[in-house]
Write an enzyme that holds these catalytic residues in place. Structure first.
Site, mmCIF file in Angstrom:
data_model
loop_
_atom_site.group_PDB
_atom_site.id
_atom_site.type_symbol
_atom_site.label_atom_id
_atom_site.label_comp_id
_atom_site.label_asym_id
_atom_site.label_seq_id
_atom_site.Cartn_x
_atom_site.Cartn_y
_atom_site.Cartn_z
ATOM 1 N N SER A 174 84.288 67.170 -28.861
ATOM 2 C CA SER A 174 84.344 66.007 -29.745
ATOM 3 C C SER A 174 83.713 66.426 -31.058
ATOM 4 C CB SER A 174 83.597 64.834 -29.124
ATOM 5 O OG SER A 174 83.552 63.772 -30.036
ATOM 6 N N ARG A 175 84.508 66.437 -32.129
ATOM 7 C CA ARG A 175 84.015 67.021 -33.376
ATOM 8 C C ARG A 175 83.127 66.081 -34.172
ATOM 9 N NH1 ARG A 175 89.408 68.714 -33.028
ATOM 10 N NH2 ARG A 175 89.536 70.871 -32.358
ATOM 11 N N VAL A 176 83.235 64.781 -33.950
ATOM 12 C CA VAL A 176 82.414 63.854 -34.733
ATOM 13 C C VAL A 176 81.605 62.899 -33.859
ATOM 14 C CG1 VAL A 176 83.931 63.876 -36.735
ATOM 15 C CG2 VAL A 176 84.317 62.215 -34.940
#
Length: 513
Positions: free
Chosen positions: A375-377
């Site tokens: 999950s990048r953010v």
């Protein structure tokens, strides 16, 4: 009879004022071919890309191919009665669908028409299915979590409101089950849900609706259906219709989530339409603009700031942000994430939850691979208490997987390695979760606290699930105020830490084991 000039002038003015011109101008042409829901039209001019065209019998089509001599269009709905020579008129409008709170609890087709037999639709207005995504200035930082109720997701791949998180995996690995669990977990959160079913069997959709009814969350959900028996044009339109319904809530300062189940079938329907329109095929026979198509769709999911909501509602809603969180689903073939559509959508989204067939077949459900899932953010949106307990989990599981693979080559392992393997097995067992039974943040954190502080060491591997079940029952029965406080605030401090110790020690004193 004698008339003076003034009288004649008054009569002329009166006649002119009463003279009304009724004129209607439109461009029209004729159908020259009908093939699998695609019509070719000649004689039509000034048509726009995506414009709605009126056919005979009040049927409609959308112009998708604009060429020098003819126009290619997809028919919306039934096309068997269409034939060569029929008249086509331009409408100057784009396709619009109804939106509003009255759509919640209803099952609709791609055109926003109810198909659940519950009568007329109560809606606020019509909105075009094609719209521009909010610009960068109108967006707000993704810093609020959207809880899925799944231990493995909330701890290892946290998701924020306004994020786009891909759910990817082979057929029959639990992708739709995770999507349904996410909807179930929004029951009391105020987050509106839209589920878009693309190219699935009607029996599968009905089973899903039944589950949502049983869990009492259908009233909070809009279901948009373009089943496998519907035409490719309706399957192509369904995600845009669902997105427009979700944008209505976002633009009113509310939170919504949308699930596209699934975009690989949507890509297939667009490929079918494009090949029939005789567009040049690209990789895997998909048209060259398939990436643009999905990027444009997913970009519309976002979290918008207070000024955007204020302007959209003309000052009615103040100091509120709105969000639309997207969960696109993509099916892979034999775990191959490097094929065309999966790589496209992985690059568009803000992270992915990868489900693995081997894990599913070995009984690890949900079959989430923590090594590939990211999950990048979402980490910025995690609550304090979840961030505290989940920081080491992902690393521990990845190390366990590597150690487990390495241990197969050697039977002589030292005590430390054996303990690490046993801890990894117990952790894997702890992350197993029954379907349609989401857990609250407090419940998840208590289990992670139990693992981090080595309370699982005394529990036999086979009894981890029983331990989890009994511990949560004990927790819910005796510490309701603590659960409510953690779920509402999400803070971790000395008081919460001492309370967790108290819960587990009180539970162990009962000597269940």
């Amino acid at each position: 009879m004698h008339f003076n000039s003034q009288t004649i002038s008054n009569i002329i003015e009166e006649r002119i004022s009463k003279f009304k011109i009724f004129s209607e101008s439109y461009s029209k042409g004729k159908i020259i071919s009908v093939v699998d829901g695609i019509i070719n039209i000649v004689g039509i001019s000034d048509v726009m890309l995506g414009e709605l065209l009126l056919l005979e019998d009040n049927k409609f089509a959308i112009a998708l191919n604009l060429e020098r001599d003819n126009v290619g269009a997809v028919v919306l709905g039934e096309y068997k009665n269409l034939c060569e020579g029929m008249e086509v008129k331009c409408t100057g409008k784009f396709l619009e669908i109804p939106v509003g709170n009255g759509l919640l609890g209803r099952i609709l087709n791609s055109l926003g028409e109810p198909i659940d037999g519950k009568g007329k639709l109560n809606f606020v207005k019509y909105s075009p299915i094609e719209s521009e995504a909010p610009d960068v200035i109108s967006r707000s930082q993704v810093n609020e979590p959207i809880q899925t109720g799944c231990k493995a997701i909330d701890s290892m791949t946290p998701i924020g409101k306004g994020q786009r998180e891909l759910i990817i995996g082979d057929r029959q690995t639990g992708k739709t089950t995770i999507a349904i669990d996410i909807i179930i977990n929004q029951k009391k959160t105020g987050v509106k849900c839209i589920y878009v079913s693309i190219g699935q069997k009607m029996s599968t959709i009905l089973s899903m609706v039944k589950i949502l009814e049983e869990k009492d969350v259908l009233e909070n959900t809009i279901i948009v259906v373009a089943s496998s028996s519907d035409s490719a044009s309706l399957q192509y339109l369904s995600p845009y219709s669902g997105c427009t319904m979700g944008e209505f809530f976002r633009d009113r300062g509310e939170d919504a989530l949308i699930i596209y189940d699934d975009l690989s079938k949507h890509a297939i329907s667009y490929r079918q339409i494009s090949l029939l329109l005789k567009r040049p095929p690209g990789r895997e026979a998909y048209p060259g603009d398939i990436f643009y198509l999905h990027a444009k769709l997913l970009e519309r999911s976002s979290k918008v700031n207070k000024e955007y909501i204020f302007n959209k509602t003309e000052g009615i809603v103040k100091n509120n942000t709105g969000s639309l969180t997207a969960f696109p689903i993509v099916e892979t073939q034999e775990g191959d994430v490097s094929s065309f559509i999966p790589t496209n959508i992985i690059s568009i989204t803000d992270g992915q939850i990868f489900l693995e067939s081997n894990l599913f077949n070995s009984g690890i459900i949900p079959a989430i691979n923590p090594g590939i899932s990211v999950s990048r953010v979402g980490g910025a949106a995690q609550t304090d208490i979840m961030k505290k307990f989940s920081s080491k989990i992902r690393t521990s599981l990845a190390q366990y997987r590597e150690l487990f693979a390495f241990s197969k080559f050697s039977s002589d392992l030292d005590e430390e390695t054996k303990n690490s393997l046993l801890h990894g097995r117990k952790l894997t067992e702890l992350f197993k979760q029954s379907k349609h039974k989401p857990l609250s943040i407090a419940e998840q954190c208590l289990l992670l606290f139990s693992s981090e502080n080595y309370f699982l060491n005394d529990i036999p591997l086979k009894k981890i699930n029983i331990y989890e079940k009994l511990l949560l029952e004990f927790f819910n029965k005796n510490f309701l105020s603590l659960i409510n406080e953690i779920n509402s605030c999400g803070l971790y401090n000395t008081f919460v830490k001492n309370q967790f110790f108290n819960v587990i020690k009180s539970f162990n004193l009962k000597k269940f084991f």
